[in-house]
Design a protein around this motif. Structure first.
Motif, PDB file in Angstrom:
ATOM      1  N   LEU A  63      -7.388  15.775 -11.415  1.00 21.55           N
ATOM      2  CA  LEU A  63      -6.841  15.028 -12.542  1.00 21.55           C
ATOM      3  C   LEU A  63      -5.404  15.463 -12.813  1.00 21.55           C
ATOM      4  N   GLY A  64      -5.118  16.734 -12.717  1.00 20.73           N
ATOM      5  CA  GLY A  64      -3.747  17.212 -12.900  1.00 20.73           C
ATOM      6  C   GLY A  64      -2.794  16.596 -11.885  1.00 20.73           C
ATOM      7  N   MET A  65      -3.223  16.537 -10.631  1.00 20.96           N
ATOM      8  CA  MET A  65      -2.398  15.911  -9.588  1.00 20.96           C
ATOM      9  C   MET A  65      -2.161  14.438  -9.907  1.00 20.96           C
ATOM     10  N   ILE A  66      -3.211  13.777 -10.335  1.00 20.74           N
ATOM     11  CA  ILE A  66      -3.118  12.351 -10.657  1.00 20.74           C
ATOM     12  C   ILE A  66      -2.234  12.124 -11.878  1.00 20.74           C
ATOM     13  N   GLU A  67      -2.343  12.988 -12.882  1.00 18.36           N
ATOM     14  CA  GLU A  67      -1.480  12.846 -14.060  1.00 18.36           C
ATOM     15  C   GLU A  67      -0.007  12.955 -13.677  1.00 18.36           C
ATOM     16  N   ARG A  68       0.331  13.930 -12.860  1.00 17.62           N
ATOM     17  CA  ARG A  68       1.729  14.115 -12.440  1.00 17.62           C
ATOM     18  C   ARG A  68       2.230  12.894 -11.669  1.00 17.62           C
TER      19      ARG A  68
ATOM     20  N   VAL B  15       0.846  -1.200   0.000  1.00 17.70           N
ATOM     21  CA  VAL B  15       0.000   0.000   0.000  1.00 17.70           C
ATOM     22  C   VAL B  15       0.881   1.250   0.000  1.00 17.70           C
ATOM     23  N   ARG B  16       0.644   2.108  -0.985  1.00 17.09           N
ATOM     24  CA  ARG B  16       1.383   3.365  -1.118  1.00 17.09           C
ATOM     25  C   ARG B  16       0.400   4.490  -1.406  1.00 17.09           C
ATOM     26  N   MET B  17       0.796   5.685  -1.054  1.00 18.50           N
ATOM     27  CA  MET B  17      -0.016   6.878  -1.316  1.00 18.50           C
ATOM     28  C   MET B  17       0.261   7.387  -2.729  1.00 18.50           C
ATOM     29  N   MET B  18      -0.769   7.809  -3.438  1.00 16.26           N
ATOM     30  CA  MET B  18      -0.646   8.270  -4.822  1.00 16.26           C
ATOM     31  C   MET B  18       0.384   9.385  -4.967  1.00 16.26           C
ATOM     32  N   LEU B  19       0.318  10.378  -4.119  1.00 17.05           N
ATOM     33  CA  LEU B  19       1.217  11.525  -4.276  1.00 17.05           C
ATOM     34  C   LEU B  19       2.657  11.212  -3.890  1.00 17.05           C
ATOM     35  N   SER B  20       2.896  10.094  -3.250  1.00 19.84           N
ATOM     36  CA  SER B  20       4.260   9.744  -2.837  1.00 19.84           C
ATOM     37  C   SER B  20       5.189   9.500  -4.019  1.00 19.84           C
ATOM     38  N   PHE B  21       4.647   9.255  -5.186  1.00 25.11           N
ATOM     39  CA  PHE B  21       5.472   8.980  -6.359  1.00 25.11           C
ATOM     40  C   PHE B  21       6.039  10.249  -6.990  1.00 25.11           C
ATOM     41  N   ASP B  22       5.446  11.391  -6.676  1.00 27.75           N
ATOM     42  CA  ASP B  22       5.863  12.672  -7.251  1.00 27.75           C
ATOM     43  C   ASP B  22       6.479  13.530  -6.142  1.00 27.75           C
ATOM     44  N   ALA B  23       7.774  13.723  -6.201  1.00 35.09           N
ATOM     45  CA  ALA B  23       8.490  14.449  -5.140  1.00 35.09           C
ATOM     46  C   ALA B  23       7.919  15.837  -4.884  1.00 35.09           C
ATOM     47  N   GLU B  24       7.425  16.489  -5.919  1.00 38.75           N
ATOM     48  CA  GLU B  24       6.906  17.844  -5.747  1.00 38.75           C
ATOM     49  C   GLU B  24       5.534  17.886  -5.073  1.00 38.75           C
TER      50      GLU B  24
END
Length: 175
Positions: free
Chosen positions: A152-157, A121-130
């Protein structure tokens, strides 16, 4: 120098499940977006994406129309999505389970039968350092089209960052 090669034909695909609350907004967005990255890279047989919700409120329904519309505005097709609930006995069917907020993360980790499954289990935003410091992808359900577009923009990044992390290993035939 190591030369990249195609993934082994007998390799099992890397299996990702995106999990939000009702599986009609955030998780379908991520499923569609990452699937598009995978298809464009020619890795459709090597990475699979699904999505589901922690709750059963929308099982069988299409994605929220605002989700479908936001995806369409960016060139994605979310029209085929049908909501489903995450099954607690399906942890072993996935290599990575992605949550969108801390409540999903807590629920999924509580449902996991052991530490090995909890570690998936990982958090979606954890993959994008910013974006990682934000932790949670906001739920746009009670908001307007602008919020769906922002989410959607957050998810795309984050999806692009996730894809950049897993694609090289897949291309090398490593899981």
């Amino acid at each position: 120098m190591t030369r990249a090669h195609s993934p082994s034909e007998d390799a099992q695909p890397f299996r990702i499940s995106f999990v939000c609350t009702g599986n009609i907004c955030r998780s379908p967005m991520a499923e569609v977006v990452l699937r598009e990255h995978v298809a464009r890279a020619g890795l459709a047989g090597y990475i699979t994406t699904t999505s589901s919700g922690t709750g059963d409120w929308h099982v069988g329904e299409r994605a929220d129309q605002r989700t479908i519309d936001a995806l369409a505005r960016r060139g994605y097709d979310g029209s085929m999505h049908r909501a489903r609930q995450f099954e607690t006995d399906s942890f072993e069917n996935f290599d990575l389970i992605v949550a969108f907020d801390r409540s999903h993360e807590r629920i999924l980790r509580a449902w996991a039968p052991n530490e090995i499954e909890r570690d998936k289990v990982r958090m979606m935003l954890s993959f994008d350092a910013e974006q990682a410091h934000l932790r949670d992808v906001p739920d746009p359900y009670y908001s307007d089209d602008a919020m769906f577009d922002a989410v959607l923009g957050m998810i795309e990044r984050s999806s692009q960052a996730l894809f950049r992390q897993i694609a090289p290993a897949i291309r090398l035939g490593v899981r």
